[in-house]
Write a protein that holds these residues in place. Structure first.
Motif, mmCIF file in Angstrom:
data_model
loop_
_atom_site.group_PDB
_atom_site.id
_atom_site.type_symbol
_atom_site.label_atom_id
_atom_site.label_comp_id
_atom_site.label_asym_id
_atom_site.label_seq_id
_atom_site.Cartn_x
_atom_site.Cartn_y
_atom_site.Cartn_z
ATOM 1 N N UNK A 93 31.852 67.814 12.284
ATOM 2 C CA UNK A 93 31.736 69.254 12.087
ATOM 3 C C UNK A 93 31.202 69.449 10.669
ATOM 4 N N UNK A 94 29.946 69.859 10.554
ATOM 5 C CA UNK A 94 29.293 69.872 9.241
ATOM 6 C C UNK A 94 29.250 71.275 8.638
ATOM 7 N N UNK A 95 29.119 71.307 7.316
ATOM 8 C CA UNK A 95 29.049 72.564 6.578
ATOM 9 C C UNK A 95 27.675 73.204 6.775
ATOM 10 N N UNK A 96 27.571 74.538 6.638
ATOM 11 C CA UNK A 96 26.294 75.229 6.865
ATOM 12 C C UNK A 96 25.144 74.706 6.005
ATOM 13 N N UNK A 97 25.436 74.209 4.794
ATOM 14 C CA UNK A 97 24.360 73.747 3.916
ATOM 15 C C UNK A 97 23.657 72.514 4.485
ATOM 16 N N UNK A 98 24.316 71.758 5.346
ATOM 17 C CA UNK A 98 23.659 70.608 5.977
ATOM 18 C C UNK A 98 22.534 71.100 6.881
ATOM 19 N N UNK A 99 22.799 72.152 7.646
ATOM 20 C CA UNK A 99 21.775 72.715 8.531
ATOM 21 C C UNK A 99 20.605 73.282 7.733
ATOM 22 N N UNK A 100 20.888 73.785 6.531
ATOM 23 C CA UNK A 100 19.822 74.363 5.705
ATOM 24 C C UNK A 100 18.889 73.303 5.133
#
Length: 297
Positions: A93-100
């Protein structure tokens, strides 16, 4: 600790680079649990280093982590030969900044980690350190005990190998989200045509129960076969809470039973259609779905 309660320099350096080191180990191993073990081994070796002899602490820590991960990767290869059913990477479960960070998200995606599994251990290490973390060839050479010239050749070979197997086009977050929502609607309503509309003709479904939970023992391929399989399971899947989440940097579905994570379904998208479905049910691989993991380059 010093008198002002600040960490000693060695501890401070390790803490500063910890997320980077975890990401290196995780990309090489596909397992958060094994990556944590590698970090523990890295810490123990780092504590025995004379910092006065270290020119670049980040590079030195990456070298230690890489060597420990390589050793563990070779051991894991032997264990996976006796694994029950398909082996899939451990979802995070990754933090939103990874998707960015589009490039990081691509490289830690479930689809890409499976592609990395097709590389030999040293090739995987070289590819990850060069293509994901942009280390110089001499830094990589020190980490994998090869000459810079040999590392260049390995990197070229690994790059060509990956290029032939990676997703054909990097999907946007919106494209992935749209495919995920269409897939979720079709699964929950038993909409056969809806599934056929979003699944690519050559789509592959893999399940990982690790011999602990019921899961597919072999991959299933073909849109028609997978759509029929999912519609048969519609009653059970519709009864479970199915939540969207950012898993390994991309939208995915999390199914819960009794409040506990039961299944994580990640997708691979090519040209707007789902070409890969990865359903992880092995409870030993779901512990990192209870909290967000920060990955860093």
């Amino acid at each position: 600790m010093s008198d002002d309660h600040r960490p000693d320099p060695a501890t401070e350096a390790f803490v500063t680079h910890r997320n980077l080191l975890f990401t290196v180990a995780y990309e090489m191993l596909g397992s958060a649990a094994d990556a944590e073990d590698v970090l523990q081994e890295t810490w123990l070796r780092w504590m025995g280093v004379d910092l006065d002899t270290v020119r670049d602490q980040r590079a030195y820590l990456v070298q230690i982590t890489t060597r420990q991960a390589l050793s563990r990767l070779r051991t894991l290869g032997r264990r996976r030969e006796s694994y029950v059913g398909s082996w899939l990477p451990e979802p995070l479960l990754t933090t939103p900044d990874v998707a960015e960070d589009i490039e990081l998200a691509e490289n830690v995606s479930m689809a890409m980690l499976l592609v990395l599994e097709t590389l030999a251990p040293t090739e995987r290490a070289v590819f990850v350190l060069r293509e994901v973390f942009a280390l110089e060839y001499d830094e990589i050479a020190a980490a994998v005990d090869k000459t810079p010239a040999a590392v260049r050749q390995i990197a070229h070979r690994a790059r060509a190998h990956i290029a032939a197997r990676r997703p054909r086009g990097l999907p946007s977050q919106a494209e992935t989200q749209g495919a995920l929502e269409a897939f979720q609607r079709a699964v929950q309503t038993g909409d056969m045509q809806g599934l056929l509309d979003i699944l690519a003709p050559d789509v592959v479904l893999l399940g990982d129960g690790g011999g602990i939970k019921q899961a597919l023992l072999r991959p299933v391929s073909g849109a028609s076969r997978i759509a029929r399989l999912l519609t048969v399971q519609q009653t059970r899947m519709a009864a479970l809470p199915m939540e969207p989440a950012l898993v390994n940097g991309y939208p995915a579905l999390v199914l819960r039973e009794g409040g506990e994570v039961d299944t994580v379904i990640a997708l691979r998208i090519d040209d707007g259609l789902i070409t890969g479905l990865y359903a992880v049910r092995n409870p030993e691989k779901l512990s990192h779905m209870d909290f967000e993991t920060t990955l860093h380059r």
